[in-house]
Design a protein around this motif. Structure first.
Motif, short mmCIF file in Angstrom:
data_model
loop_
_atom_site.label_atom_id
_atom_site.label_comp_id
_atom_site.label_asym_id
_atom_site.label_seq_id
_atom_site.Cartn_x
_atom_site.Cartn_y
_atom_site.Cartn_z
N HIS A 27 0.86 -1.19 0.00
CA HIS A 27 0.00 0.00 0.00
C HIS A 27 0.89 1.23 0.00
O HIS A 27 1.54 1.54 1.00
CB HIS A 27 -0.92 0.02 1.22
CG HIS A 27 -1.71 1.29 1.35
ND1 HIS A 27 -2.65 1.69 0.41
CD2 HIS A 27 -1.70 2.26 2.31
CE1 HIS A 27 -3.17 2.84 0.78
NE2 HIS A 27 -2.61 3.21 1.93
N PRO A 29 0.01 4.93 -1.23
CA PRO A 29 -1.00 5.80 -1.84
C PRO A 29 -0.45 6.97 -2.64
O PRO A 29 -1.11 7.48 -3.55
CB PRO A 29 -1.80 6.30 -0.64
CG PRO A 29 -0.86 6.20 0.51
CD PRO A 29 0.00 5.00 0.24
N ASP A 63 -1.97 -5.43 -4.22
CA ASP A 63 -1.79 -3.98 -4.08
C ASP A 63 -3.07 -3.38 -3.53
O ASP A 63 -4.14 -3.50 -4.12
CB ASP A 63 -1.44 -3.34 -5.41
CG ASP A 63 -1.15 -1.86 -5.24
OD1 ASP A 63 -0.07 -1.53 -4.75
OD2 ASP A 63 -2.03 -1.04 -5.57
N ASN A 64 -2.94 -2.72 -2.39
CA ASN A 64 -4.08 -2.24 -1.62
C ASN A 64 -4.38 -0.77 -1.92
O ASN A 64 -4.30 0.08 -1.05
CB ASN A 64 -3.78 -2.44 -0.13
CG ASN A 64 -4.97 -2.98 0.64
OD1 ASN A 64 -6.03 -3.22 0.09
ND2 ASN A 64 -4.78 -3.19 1.93
N GLY A 65 -4.71 -0.47 -3.17
CA GLY A 65 -5.09 0.90 -3.53
C GLY A 65 -3.95 1.87 -3.63
O GLY A 65 -4.05 3.01 -3.17
N SER A 66 -2.84 1.44 -4.25
CA SER A 66 -1.68 2.34 -4.39
C SER A 66 -1.86 3.32 -5.54
O SER A 66 -2.79 3.21 -6.35
CB SER A 66 -0.41 1.51 -4.62
OG SER A 66 -0.07 0.77 -3.47
N SER A 89 -6.34 -3.89 -6.08
CA SER A 89 -7.57 -3.37 -5.47
C SER A 89 -7.64 -1.87 -5.73
O SER A 89 -6.62 -1.18 -5.64
CB SER A 89 -7.58 -3.64 -3.97
OG SER A 89 -8.67 -3.00 -3.35
N ARG A 91 -9.08 0.21 -3.93
CA ARG A 91 -9.18 0.93 -2.65
C ARG A 91 -8.39 0.17 -1.58
O ARG A 91 -8.04 -1.00 -1.77
CB ARG A 91 -10.64 1.07 -2.23
CG ARG A 91 -11.29 -0.25 -1.83
CD ARG A 91 -12.79 -0.21 -2.01
NE ARG A 91 -13.13 -0.27 -3.42
CZ ARG A 91 -14.37 -0.26 -3.88
NH1 ARG A 91 -15.38 -0.16 -3.04
NH2 ARG A 91 -14.61 -0.34 -5.16
N ASN A 92 -8.15 0.83 -0.46
CA ASN A 92 -7.42 0.21 0.65
C ASN A 92 -8.39 -0.62 1.48
O ASN A 92 -9.28 -0.09 2.13
CB ASN A 92 -6.76 1.29 1.51
CG ASN A 92 -5.89 0.71 2.62
OD1 ASN A 92 -5.81 -0.50 2.79
ND2 ASN A 92 -5.23 1.58 3.36
N LYS A 95 -5.43 -4.34 6.32
CA LYS A 95 -4.68 -5.59 6.34
C LYS A 95 -5.61 -6.79 6.50
O LYS A 95 -5.43 -7.82 5.84
CB LYS A 95 -3.65 -5.57 7.47
CG LYS A 95 -2.77 -6.81 7.50
CD LYS A 95 -1.59 -6.66 8.45
CE LYS A 95 -0.50 -5.78 7.87
NZ LYS A 95 0.75 -5.83 8.67
N ALA A 98 -7.33 -7.49 3.21
CA ALA A 98 -6.37 -8.06 2.26
C ALA A 98 -6.06 -9.51 2.61
O ALA A 98 -5.95 -10.36 1.72
CB ALA A 98 -5.09 -7.23 2.27
N TYR A 315 -7.13 12.11 3.24
CA TYR A 315 -7.30 10.65 3.17
C TYR A 315 -8.14 10.07 4.29
O TYR A 315 -8.12 8.87 4.52
CB TYR A 315 -5.92 9.97 3.14
CG TYR A 315 -5.15 10.34 1.91
CD1 TYR A 315 -5.39 9.72 0.71
CD2 TYR A 315 -4.20 11.37 1.98
CE1 TYR A 315 -4.70 10.08 -0.43
CE2 TYR A 315 -3.52 11.74 0.83
CZ TYR A 315 -3.75 11.10 -0.36
OH TYR A 315 -3.07 11.47 -1.48
#
Length: 316
Positions: A27, A29, A63-66, A89, A91-92, A95, A98, A315
């Motif tokens: 992640h 952002p 990948d968590n919304g990077s 993904s 969006r985030n 953890k 994910a 954010y």
């Protein structure tokens, strides 16, 4: 109406996954402020992961919304065969969210999970698998010894005390420099380090393989079938998800263990690491560092408060 036959039907074999899936959660952002060096940290982490595993594996990255730059880098790595499974993904998911995807989707019998800021030393995977396979009822193995909360490895102590052939030792065994190195990497003060160094180590040996009691959610190995027992993670409370996994694993009697040598290191958000004795070939730290105006403790504290407020505005 179909035209012809699907040629795939003529295929007699399909690719089989490796026994081990390394699952990395990423992640990033944006590439400013706290994250300004994270593209380099991620790249170094993946390079050291591949070069120093010592065993065959498939690499999965979620990948968590990077940001776009990071996604492009990961897609490039995937297209060049350096990542076998890439999940993007928009969006985030946190953890826990994910983990709900990764720990289910990973095809391997063994899952080696890691955050995106881990630096790996030679043999990290092979030596960790030795611990995983030597002990029964293992929940997770972290590839580095350090001090964790004693209340989270009660199962290890109980198991060692009642199991024939298991040896348990108490004392000061972990090299102080290894502990100091790790604690500095996560921003601990000298006072906190000195308190930590006084904590007792618990070393267990079984079938000729030694390990320390404890583990951590930033990097660990586990059997997929065991990890899936703790899914799905409860997403109603984003905070405390990882601690809940530690608590539940110990509560159900699973062993949480660490290797006796430091095979992984937390880079956090910078390549400027205090010490890296085992990784001189990968990362050269500066011997002398000039303190800038913004590194003065009082100035840094004020600036970080301003940064955190701006971060929350954009954010939250």
């Amino acid at each position: 109406m179909r035209k012809g036959q699907n040629p795939v039907k003529q295929t007699n074999t399909v690719a089989k996954p490796e026994r081990i899936t390394i699952a990395v959660l990423n992640h990033i952002p944006f590439l400013e402020g706290f994250y300004s060096e994270m593209d380099k940290v991620l790249a170094l982490s993946l390079i050291s992961l591949r070069e120093h595993a010592g065993l065959p594996f498939d690499l999965m990255v979620l990948d968590n919304g990077s940001c776009a730059e990071i996604r492009q880098y990961l897609v490039h790595e995937f297209e060049n065969g350096k990542i076998q499974n890439l999940i993007l993904s928009d969006r985030n998911l946190g953890k826990g969210g994910a983990w709900n995807i990764m720990l289910q989707a990973a095809p391997g019998e063994i899952i080696a999970y890691a955050d995106n800021d881990v630096l790996y030393s030679p043999g990290w995977l092979s030596e960790s698998v030795k611990v995983l396979e030597a002990f029964p009822q293992v929940g997770m193995v972290t590839s580095r010894p350090f001090h964790t909360l004693p209340e989270l490895y009660k199962s290890v102590v109980r198991w060692a005390g009642k199991t024939k052939g298991a040896k348990i030792e108490r004392g000061q065994f972990i090299e102080p420099d290894w502990i100091r190195e790790f604690l500095l990497s996560i921003g601990r003060t000298e006072e906190e380090i000195q308190r930590d160094l006084k904590q007792e180590d618990i070393r267990v040996t079984f079938h000729g393989v030694a390990a320390y009691a404890g583990a951590s959610h930033w990097q660990f190995l586990g059997w997929k079938k065991v990890l899936q027992e703790f899914l799905p993670m409860d997403l109603s409370k984003p905070l405390g998800q990882v601690l809940k996994l530690d608590q539940e694993m110990d509560k159900r009697g699973y062993l949480r263990l660490m290797t006796t040598q430091p095979f992984t290191m937390n880079l956090s958000n910078t390549l400027d690491v205090p010490k890296l004795k085992n990784n001189k070939d990968l990362l050269k730290t500066r011997s002398k560092r000039q303190r800038s105006f913004f590194e003065v403790p009082v100035i840094r504290k004020v600036m970080m408060k301003i940064y955190n407020k701006i971060f929350k505005i954009y954010y939250k």
